[in-house]
Design an enzyme around this catalytic site. Structure first.
Site, PDB file in Angstrom:
ATOM      1  N   ASN A 126      -1.887  -0.411   7.274  1.00  0.00           N
ATOM      2  CA  ASN A 126      -1.310  -1.705   7.622  1.00  0.00           C
ATOM      3  C   ASN A 126      -0.419  -2.297   6.521  1.00  0.00           C
ATOM      4  O   ASN A 126      -0.229  -3.508   6.439  1.00  0.00           O
ATOM      5  CB  ASN A 126      -2.406  -2.671   8.082  1.00  0.00           C
ATOM      6  N   THR A 144      -5.438  -7.552  10.861  1.00  0.00           N
ATOM      7  CA  THR A 144      -5.868  -6.327  10.176  1.00  0.00           C
ATOM      8  C   THR A 144      -5.492  -5.076  10.969  1.00  0.00           C
ATOM      9  O   THR A 144      -4.974  -4.105  10.406  1.00  0.00           O
ATOM     10  CB  THR A 144      -7.399  -6.370   9.980  1.00  0.00           C
ATOM     11  N   PHE A 179     -15.512   3.660   7.768  1.00  0.00           N
ATOM     12  CA  PHE A 179     -14.165   4.071   7.359  1.00  0.00           C
ATOM     13  C   PHE A 179     -13.945   3.924   5.855  1.00  0.00           C
ATOM     14  O   PHE A 179     -12.829   4.115   5.377  1.00  0.00           O
ATOM     15  CB  PHE A 179     -13.105   3.258   8.135  1.00  0.00           C
ATOM     16  N   LYS A 189       0.833  -1.204   0.000  1.00  0.00           N
ATOM     17  CA  LYS A 189       0.000   0.000   0.000  1.00  0.00           C
ATOM     18  C   LYS A 189       0.874   1.264   0.000  1.00  0.00           C
ATOM     19  O   LYS A 189       2.084   1.181   0.226  1.00  0.00           O
ATOM     20  CB  LYS A 189      -0.941  -0.055   1.210  1.00  0.00           C
ATOM     21  N   ARG A 204       2.456  -6.253   9.355  1.00  0.00           N
ATOM     22  CA  ARG A 204       1.583  -5.186   9.869  1.00  0.00           C
ATOM     23  C   ARG A 204       1.953  -4.800  11.299  1.00  0.00           C
ATOM     24  O   ARG A 204       1.886  -3.637  11.672  1.00  0.00           O
ATOM     25  CB  ARG A 204       0.129  -5.640   9.778  1.00  0.00           C
ATOM     26  N   HIS A 208      -1.958  -5.475   1.604  1.00  0.00           N
ATOM     27  CA  HIS A 208      -3.200  -6.208   1.434  1.00  0.00           C
ATOM     28  C   HIS A 208      -2.846  -7.641   1.074  1.00  0.00           C
ATOM     29  O   HIS A 208      -1.880  -7.876   0.346  1.00  0.00           O
ATOM     30  CB  HIS A 208      -4.026  -5.601   0.290  1.00  0.00           C
ATOM     31  N   ARG A 261      -1.226 -14.415   4.568  1.00  0.00           N
ATOM     32  CA  ARG A 261      -2.006 -13.746   5.631  1.00  0.00           C
ATOM     33  C   ARG A 261      -1.283 -13.871   6.975  1.00  0.00           C
ATOM     34  O   ARG A 261      -1.334 -12.947   7.789  1.00  0.00           O
ATOM     35  CB  ARG A 261      -3.403 -14.370   5.753  1.00  0.00           C
TER      36      ARG A 261
HETATM   37  P1  DAT Z   1      -7.821  -7.322   5.773  1.00  0.00           P
HETATM   38  O1  DAT Z   1      -7.061  -6.273   4.996  1.00  0.00           O
HETATM   39  O2  DAT Z   1      -7.036  -7.858   6.931  1.00  0.00           O
HETATM   40  O3  DAT Z   1      -8.378  -8.418   4.877  1.00  0.00           O
HETATM   41  P2  DAT Z   1     -10.501  -6.160   5.843  1.00  0.00           P
HETATM   42  O4  DAT Z   1     -10.713  -6.797   4.509  1.00  0.00           O
HETATM   43  O5  DAT Z   1     -11.535  -6.393   6.908  1.00  0.00           O
HETATM   44  O6  DAT Z   1      -9.079  -6.581   6.456  1.00  0.00           O
HETATM   45  O7  DAT Z   1     -10.360  -4.572   5.671  1.00  0.00           O
HETATM   46  C1  DAT Z   1      -9.674  -4.011   4.577  1.00  0.00           C
HETATM   47  C2  DAT Z   1      -8.853  -2.835   5.056  1.00  0.00           C
HETATM   48  O8  DAT Z   1      -9.697  -1.837   5.633  1.00  0.00           O
HETATM   49  C3  DAT Z   1      -7.858  -3.182   6.173  1.00  0.00           C
HETATM   50  O9  DAT Z   1      -6.657  -3.707   5.656  1.00  0.00           O
HETATM   51  C4  DAT Z   1      -7.669  -1.862   6.856  1.00  0.00           C
HETATM   52  C5  DAT Z   1      -9.039  -1.220   6.754  1.00  0.00           C
HETATM   53  N1  DAT Z   1      -9.845  -1.465   7.952  1.00  0.00           N
HETATM   54  C6  DAT Z   1     -10.469  -2.610   8.292  1.00  0.00           C
HETATM   55  N2  DAT Z   1     -11.126  -2.491   9.458  1.00  0.00           N
HETATM   56  C7  DAT Z   1     -10.935  -1.215   9.864  1.00  0.00           C
HETATM   57  C8  DAT Z   1     -11.366  -0.448  11.000  1.00  0.00           C
HETATM   58  N3  DAT Z   1     -12.159  -0.972  11.944  1.00  0.00           N
HETATM   59  N4  DAT Z   1     -10.949   0.845  11.091  1.00  0.00           N
HETATM   60  C9  DAT Z   1     -10.170   1.384  10.132  1.00  0.00           C
HETATM   61  N5  DAT Z   1      -9.724   0.735   9.035  1.00  0.00           N
HETATM   62  C10 DAT Z   1     -10.102  -0.549   8.904  1.00  0.00           C
HETATM   63 MG    MG Z   2      -9.786  -8.243   3.383  1.00  0.00          MG
END
Ligand code: DAT
Ligand code: MG
Length: 167
Positions: free
Chosen positions: A123, A98, A59, A11, A109, A126, A92
């Site tokens: 983080n 996350t 968000f 990212k 992360r 992806h 992962r």
């Molecule tokens: P991941 O990237 O671990 O698969 P996700 O698909 O639930 O997680 O979310 C995508 C992205 O969105 C994640 O990398 C960071 C952001 N994100 C997720 N949950 C969040 C939250 N509660 N507050 C802020 N950003 C968040």
């Molecule tokens: Mg995801």
């Protein structure tokens, strides 16, 4: 265990912090093979399609701006496809949770992520969550000829319109 493919995105915070080399080194611990890689300037359309499952989240708008690079001096991401046994879980695991504050400190992360004052989890990377999501994401970010393996069925279509080539 099955041979899988997974999409990784480094990212804009990862590129801005010059973490590309570190992240690729960590990912090489998986012994997976890189099947495609490119640097991409992310449009809003691409960002919203990538994160479409999260569009109802509070968000979402900040997340779209983050992946587009609007909070960083590097308005780009690096996108890769990793292929091999158990690829989704292996990536992962090294990526970590996350929320970077909850992620294992040794994970990518956990080591390099942060939560900003505007509330986004920066983080660093992806990583696809499932076989179905990996397929959807790889097809979104890459054309068949960008990838060294035929991961999914393809078809030939007649090109229409103009095309930009080197002058
Ligand atoms: P991941 O990237 O671990 O698969 P996700 O698909 O639930 O997680 O979310 C995508 C992205 O969105 C994640 O990398 C960071 C952001 N994100 C997720 N949950 C969040 C939250 N509660 N507050 C802020 N950003 C968040
Ligand atoms: Mg995801």
């Amino acid at each position: 265990m099955a041979r899988e493919q997974t999409l990784v995105i480094i990212k804009p915070d990862g590129l801005s912090k010059s973490l590309t080399g570190n992240v690729l080194s960590r990912l090489s611990e998986t012994r997976l093979e890189i099947a495609a890689a490119k640097i991409v300037r992310v449009t809003r359309e691409l960002a919203e399609e990538h994160y479409r499952a999260l569009r109802e989240k509070p968000f979402f708008d900040e997340l779209i701006r983050y992946i587009m690079g609007e909070f960083h001096d590097r308005k780009k991401v690096m996108t890769l496809v990793y292929v091999g046994e158990d690829a989704i879980r292996l990536v992962r695991t090294i990526a970590g949770a996350t929320n970077p504050e909850q992620a294992d400190p040794v994970s990518i992360r956990g080591a390099y992520g942060r939560i900003t004052t505007y509330g986004v989890y920066e983080n660093v990377i992806h990583a696809s969550e499932s076989v179905a999501e990996a397929e959807r994401e790889i097809k979104l970010w890459f054309a068949p000829d960008d990838i060294i393996f035929d991961l999914y069925p393809t078809k030939n279509v007649q090109a229409v319109g103009t095309q930009r080539i080197w002058a």
